[in-house]
Design a protein around this motif. Structure first.
Motif, PDB file in Angstrom:
ATOM      1  N   VAL A  46     -61.651 -27.649 -40.987  1.00 25.44           N
ATOM      2  CA  VAL A  46     -62.755 -28.443 -40.453  1.00 25.44           C
ATOM      3  C   VAL A  46     -62.484 -29.910 -40.773  1.00 25.44           C
ATOM      4  O   VAL A  46     -62.833 -30.403 -41.839  1.00 25.44           O
ATOM      5  CB  VAL A  46     -64.107 -27.997 -41.041  1.00 25.44           C
ATOM      6  N   GLY A  47     -61.797 -30.588 -39.892  1.00 22.42           N
ATOM      7  CA  GLY A  47     -61.459 -31.982 -40.126  1.00 22.42           C
ATOM      8  C   GLY A  47     -60.630 -32.197 -41.375  1.00 22.42           C
ATOM      9  O   GLY A  47     -60.820 -33.191 -42.089  1.00 22.42           O
ATOM     10  N   GLY A  98     -65.283 -20.563 -54.341  1.00 25.93           N
ATOM     11  CA  GLY A  98     -64.397 -19.633 -53.660  1.00 25.93           C
ATOM     12  C   GLY A  98     -63.144 -20.328 -53.171  1.00 25.93           C
ATOM     13  O   GLY A  98     -62.400 -20.933 -53.942  1.00 25.93           O
ATOM     14  N   HIS A  99     -62.925 -20.281 -51.852  1.00 24.36           N
ATOM     15  CA  HIS A  99     -61.734 -20.884 -51.263  1.00 24.36           C
ATOM     16  C   HIS A  99     -62.082 -22.034 -50.321  1.00 24.36           C
ATOM     17  O   HIS A  99     -61.288 -22.362 -49.419  1.00 24.36           O
ATOM     18  CB  HIS A  99     -60.922 -19.815 -50.525  1.00 24.36           C
ATOM     19  N   THR A 100     -63.245 -22.647 -50.515  1.00 22.35           N
ATOM     20  CA  THR A 100     -63.633 -23.810 -49.711  1.00 22.35           C
ATOM     21  C   THR A 100     -63.438 -25.080 -50.522  1.00 22.35           C
ATOM     22  O   THR A 100     -63.809 -25.136 -51.705  1.00 22.35           O
ATOM     23  CB  THR A 100     -65.099 -23.697 -49.252  1.00 22.35           C
ATOM     24  N   LEU A 119     -71.195 -29.478 -43.078  1.00 22.31           N
ATOM     25  CA  LEU A 119     -69.823 -28.956 -43.094  1.00 22.31           C
ATOM     26  C   LEU A 119     -69.792 -27.513 -42.592  1.00 22.31           C
ATOM     27  O   LEU A 119     -68.945 -27.149 -41.762  1.00 22.31           O
ATOM     28  CB  LEU A 119     -69.261 -29.030 -44.511  1.00 22.31           C
ATOM     29  N   LEU A 120     -70.714 -26.683 -43.092  1.00 22.80           N
ATOM     30  CA  LEU A 120     -70.728 -25.280 -42.681  1.00 22.80           C
ATOM     31  C   LEU A 120     -71.124 -25.136 -41.217  1.00 22.80           C
ATOM     32  O   LEU A 120     -70.648 -24.225 -40.522  1.00 22.80           O
ATOM     33  CB  LEU A 120     -71.661 -24.482 -43.581  1.00 22.80           C
ATOM     34  N   ARG A 125     -69.361 -23.787 -35.672  1.00 27.86           N
ATOM     35  CA  ARG A 125     -69.037 -24.068 -34.267  1.00 27.86           C
ATOM     36  C   ARG A 125     -67.659 -23.512 -33.905  1.00 27.86           C
ATOM     37  O   ARG A 125     -67.433 -23.087 -32.763  1.00 27.86           O
ATOM     38  CB  ARG A 125     -69.117 -25.577 -34.000  1.00 27.86           C
ATOM     39  N   GLN A 126     -66.737 -23.515 -34.861  1.00 35.30           N
ATOM     40  CA  GLN A 126     -65.417 -22.946 -34.595  1.00 35.30           C
ATOM     41  C   GLN A 126     -65.488 -21.435 -34.394  1.00 35.30           C
ATOM     42  O   GLN A 126     -64.614 -20.844 -33.757  1.00 35.30           O
ATOM     43  CB  GLN A 126     -64.463 -23.268 -35.749  1.00 35.30           C
TER      44      GLN A 126
END
Length: 322
Positions: A46-47, A98-100, A119-120, A125-126
């Motif tokens: 995400v960007g 986690g992994h974010t 951000l979420l 949207r993806q």
């Protein structure tokens, strides 16, 4: 004077060796944790920010947002499977958990609920998530409400599980201030990662479930070692320590949130007390239903999962999703 100087030098050398050993051991434990608990789902870019999402099931979209110090594994342990027969269930790791990633490539952090929600939502949207019902636990409750405030027309409803959503009196535990400070982040946090025994960490985790017992397999499936990593400890401390001003600001917008909301809160919750959070919040939201769970602590989705799934179904029906 020479003796004092030599003693001081010896102390400094020993301190440097202790810090070096702590950082080395912390790195070893983190590497082992990451190897043992890889991402369960997919990593979205995400960007330039990595966001971990786990998707299961089919049907109307439900987004699950976990609490402080946790990860999406708190939901994949049980709740996601209870919903995936009739919904598409999307669980995210919050920033720094986690992994974010905790920050973008320019170093801008996602500490505030509205920043995390934005951000979420970009990650959502993806995944072509449309008009989701958003479920938030504890700190995730503030992010769930921020999600709805940011996109009220594209949010079907909200379910809050022991949500930390209102200003509270007094101060937080000193550990949050220490671990979010520059010195604490450099010295105390690595010591926790390196030297805290897992049996002790398991006892701390069990205290979050009190007065209910923690499921025996929960620490292993949750990935307890992942919760002891330096980056997560620092991010969590910053986020929790800085939360109050954000819920003060957000609470002024709650009365305008005209979507269905279900609040589930145990009256034995001593971490996020019912009378401070869900009780006052239910009076501010135009379309809220508060369910008080007698004798339940801070983990209603584990203590009374049937009540949680029923609340999700009620909001889905009220929102026209079912």
């Amino acid at each position: 004077m020479r003796l004092a100087g030599n003693l001081l030098l010896a102390v400094l050398v020993l301190a440097a060796l202790a810090i070096a050993a702590t950082y080395w051991r912390a790195g070893q434990r983190e590497a082992a944790a990451r190897a043992a608990y890889p991402p369960l789902g997919q990593i979205l870019d995400v960007g330039g920010v990595q966001v971990h999402a786990h998707v299961t099931g089919a049907g109307p979209d439900i987004v699950l947002i976990h609490g402080a110090g946790g990860s999406l594994r708190d939901f994949t342990f049980d709740l996601a499977a209870r919903l995936s027969d009739r919904y598409r269930v999307i669980a995210f790791d919050r920033p720094g958990h986690g992994h974010t990633d905790a920050a973008d490539t320019a170093g801008r952090r996602f500490d505030a609920p509205r920043q995390q929600a934005a951000l979420l939502q970009a990650a959502a949207r993806q995944l072509d998530i449309a008009r989701p019902l958003v479920v938030g636990h504890s700190f995730g409750g503030s992010v769930a409400l921020a999600w709805a405030l940011e996109q009220p027309g594209d949010t079907a409803g909200v379910v809050l599980l022991a949500g930390a959503t209102m200003p509270w009196p007094g101060t937080l535990n000193a550990s949050y201030r220490i671990n979010s400070s520059l010195l604490g982040g450099a010295l105390v946090v690595p010591a926790i990662t390196a030297w805290v025994p897992l049996p002790y960490a398991r006892q701390v985790l069990a205290g979050i479930f009190a007065p209910q017992p923690m499921p025996e397999s929960y620490p292993a499936e949750f990935g307890l070692p992942m919760a002891l990593r330096r980056g997560l400890l620092r991010a969590n401390a910053r986020q929790v320590n800085g939360l109050r001003p954000h819920v003060v600001e957000m609470s002024g917008d709650y009365p305008g949130l005209e979507i269905p909301v279900e609040l589930l809160h145990g009256d034995a919750d001593e971490i996020v007390p019912l009378h401070v959070h869900s009780g006052p919040l239910s009076a501010l939201l135009p379309d809220a239903v508060l369910t008080v769970l007698p004798g339940v602590g801070h983990m209603p989705h584990h203590a009374m999962p049937d009540h949680v799934t029923a609340a999700v179904d009620r909001v889905a029906e009220r929102a026209g999703l079912r």
